[in-house]
Design a protein around this motif. Structure first.
Motif, PDB file in Angstrom:
ATOM      1  N   ASN A  76      99.201 113.204  89.658  1.00 15.00           N
ATOM      2  CA  ASN A  76     100.691 114.500  89.453  1.00 15.00           C
ATOM      3  C   ASN A  76     101.500 113.899  88.550  1.00 15.00           C
ATOM      4  O   ASN A  76     102.206 114.992  88.347  1.00 15.00           O
ATOM      5  N   ILE A  77     102.070 113.078  89.425  1.00 14.49           N
ATOM      6  CA  ILE A  77     103.435 112.335  88.435  1.00 14.49           C
ATOM      7  C   ILE A  77     102.828 112.674  86.523  1.00 14.49           C
ATOM      8  O   ILE A  77     103.775 112.986  85.791  1.00 14.49           O
ATOM      9  N   ALA A  78     101.532 112.265  86.267  1.00 12.45           N
ATOM     10  CA  ALA A  78     101.479 112.409  85.318  1.00 12.45           C
ATOM     11  C   ALA A  78     101.105 114.306  84.443  1.00 12.45           C
ATOM     12  O   ALA A  78     102.488 114.194  83.436  1.00 12.45           O
ATOM     13  N   SER A  79     100.954 114.558  85.172  1.00 10.84           N
ATOM     14  CA  SER A  79     101.294 116.293  85.242  1.00 10.84           C
ATOM     15  C   SER A  79     102.349 116.314  84.979  1.00 10.84           C
ATOM     16  O   SER A  79     102.765 117.455  83.952  1.00 10.84           O
ATOM     17  N   ASP A  80     103.288 116.047  85.780  1.00 11.57           N
ATOM     18  CA  ASP A  80     104.805 116.372  86.276  1.00 11.57           C
ATOM     19  C   ASP A  80     105.410 115.844  84.897  1.00 11.57           C
ATOM     20  O   ASP A  80     106.593 116.495  84.396  1.00 11.57           O
ATOM     21  N   MET A  81     105.382 114.572  84.739  1.00  5.88           N
ATOM     22  CA  MET A  81     105.900 114.198  83.403  1.00  5.88           C
ATOM     23  C   MET A  81     106.061 114.495  81.864  1.00  5.88           C
ATOM     24  O   MET A  81     106.794 114.273  81.591  1.00  5.88           O
ATOM     25  N   GLY A  82     104.885 114.622  81.681  1.00  3.23           N
ATOM     26  CA  GLY A  82     104.190 115.244  80.302  1.00  3.23           C
ATOM     27  C   GLY A  82     104.265 114.306  79.235  1.00  3.23           C
ATOM     28  O   GLY A  82     104.077 113.165  79.601  1.00  3.23           O
ATOM     29  N   ASP A  83     105.353 114.714  78.521  1.00  2.00           N
ATOM     30  CA  ASP A  83     105.267 114.396  76.983  1.00  2.00           C
ATOM     31  C   ASP A  83     106.563 112.724  77.127  1.00  2.00           C
ATOM     32  O   ASP A  83     106.960 112.551  76.129  1.00  2.00           O
ATOM     33  N   THR A  84     107.202 113.059  78.418  1.00  2.00           N
ATOM     34  CA  THR A  84     108.186 112.111  78.682  1.00  2.00           C
ATOM     35  C   THR A  84     107.606 110.819  78.800  1.00  2.00           C
ATOM     36  O   THR A  84     106.910 110.782  79.576  1.00  2.00           O
ATOM     37  N   HIS A  85     108.542 110.071  78.312  1.00  4.64           N
ATOM     38  CA  HIS A  85     108.305 108.908  78.360  1.00  4.64           C
ATOM     39  C   HIS A  85     108.118 107.917  79.598  1.00  4.64           C
ATOM     40  O   HIS A  85     109.994 107.636  80.688  1.00  4.64           O
ATOM     41  N   TYR A  86     107.520 106.765  80.401  1.00  5.39           N
ATOM     42  CA  TYR A  86     107.437 106.390  81.714  1.00  5.39           C
ATOM     43  C   TYR A  86     106.186 105.749  82.234  1.00  5.39           C
ATOM     44  O   TYR A  86     105.679 105.653  80.648  1.00  5.39           O
ATOM     45  N   LEU A  87     105.976 105.166  82.961  1.00  2.00           N
ATOM     46  CA  LEU A  87     105.122 104.098  83.402  1.00  2.00           C
ATOM     47  C   LEU A  87     104.805 104.089  84.700  1.00  2.00           C
ATOM     48  O   LEU A  87     105.641 104.247  85.520  1.00  2.00           O
ATOM     49  N   THR A  88     103.753 104.463  84.371  1.00  2.00           N
ATOM     50  CA  THR A  88     103.147 104.830  86.632  1.00  2.00           C
ATOM     51  C   THR A  88     102.035 102.868  86.481  1.00  2.00           C
ATOM     52  O   THR A  88     101.465 103.417  85.917  1.00  2.00           O
ATOM     53  N   VAL A  89     101.763 102.457  87.689  1.00  2.00           N
ATOM     54  CA  VAL A  89     100.791 101.849  88.018  1.00  2.00           C
ATOM     55  C   VAL A  89     100.666 101.644  89.310  1.00  2.00           C
ATOM     56  O   VAL A  89     101.565 101.833  90.171  1.00  2.00           O
TER      57      VAL A  89
END
Length: 174
Positions: A76-89
Motif C-alpha cells: 500500500n505504501i508503494a502504491s501511495d508513494m508512486g514515483d516519489t523517492h522513498y524506501l521501505t523495508v
C-alpha cells in the motif's frame, strides 16, 4: 524484596522502516493510511507498539502494524508513494521487543542507558534511540512502563541484562 519491574519478551510485531522526505504530502498520507497516525515530532512516538509510528531520524520512521499486515502495508505504501523517492523495508523478523512494566520500570532502564528517564524529561510518548548496555536499542514510554526494541541477534543478551537490572538490591549495586 520484590523486583523493580517485570521484563517480558513480546510476541513478534510488524515493523517497517520507512525512509523519505517528511515534508512530502504523499509520505504523510501513506503514514496516516498505514498507522492511523501523523508523522510524529522528533523524539516521539504516535500510537503504540502495535499500531503506530516512531521518529527514528530526520529521514527515517519506524512504522508498527500487526505482524500479519506487514506485506500488504508495504504494498500500500508503494502504491501511495508512486514515483516519489522513498524506501521501505520489513524489519519485523530482524527485531525483538521487550516490555518493561511496573512502578520502577524507569529505574531498570536508567541502570543500562545514558538517558534522563525522569517523567518531566521523558514523558509518555517519548521515544529514544540509544545504547542498552553494549547494544543498540530504542524504547518508548507508555502508561505502564516502556517497550524496547533491539536487534533479534542480541535479544538473549538484552533480555539477560534487562532481567538482571530489574532485580531489586538492598545496596543498589549491580
Amino acid at each position: 524484596m520484590s523486583d523493580l519491574a517485570t521484563v517480558d519478551r513480546a510476541p513478534a510485531r510488524g515493523m517497517i522502516t520507512l525512509r523519505g522526505d517528511f515534508t512530502s504530502s504523499k509520505l504523510k498520507r501513506a503514514v496516516k493510511a498505514a498507522t492511523g497516525h501523523a508523522v510524529p515530532k522528533p523524539g516521539r512516538i504516535a500510537g503504540d507498539g502495535h499500531k503506530g509510528v516512531a521518529w527514528m531520524s530526520p529521514d527515517e520512521l519506524l512504522l508498527m502494524v500487526p505482524y500479519e499486515d506487514v506485506a500488504s502495508t508495504v504494498d500500500n505504501i508503494a502504491s501511495d508513494m508512486g514515483d516519489t523517492h522513498y524506501l521501505t523495508v520489513d524489519v519485523s523478523d530482524a527485531r525483538a521487543v521487550f516490555s518493561i512494566t511496573g512502578p520502577d520500570a524507569n529505574e531498570v532502564l536508567a541502570r543500562l542507558c545514558p538517558v534522563d528517564l525522569h517523567k518531566d524529561s521523558f514523558a509518555i510518548g517519548g521515544f529514544r534511540r540509544t545504547r542498552l548496555a553494549q547494544v543498540a536499542a530504542a524504547f518508548w514510554r507508555h502508561d505502564t512502563g516502556f517497550d524496547l526494541v533491539c536487534f533479534r541477534s542480541v535479544a538473549d543478551y538484552a533480555e539477560g541484562v534487562l532481567q538482571r537490572s530489574a532485580l531489586a538490591r538492598k545496596t543498589g549495586a549491580l
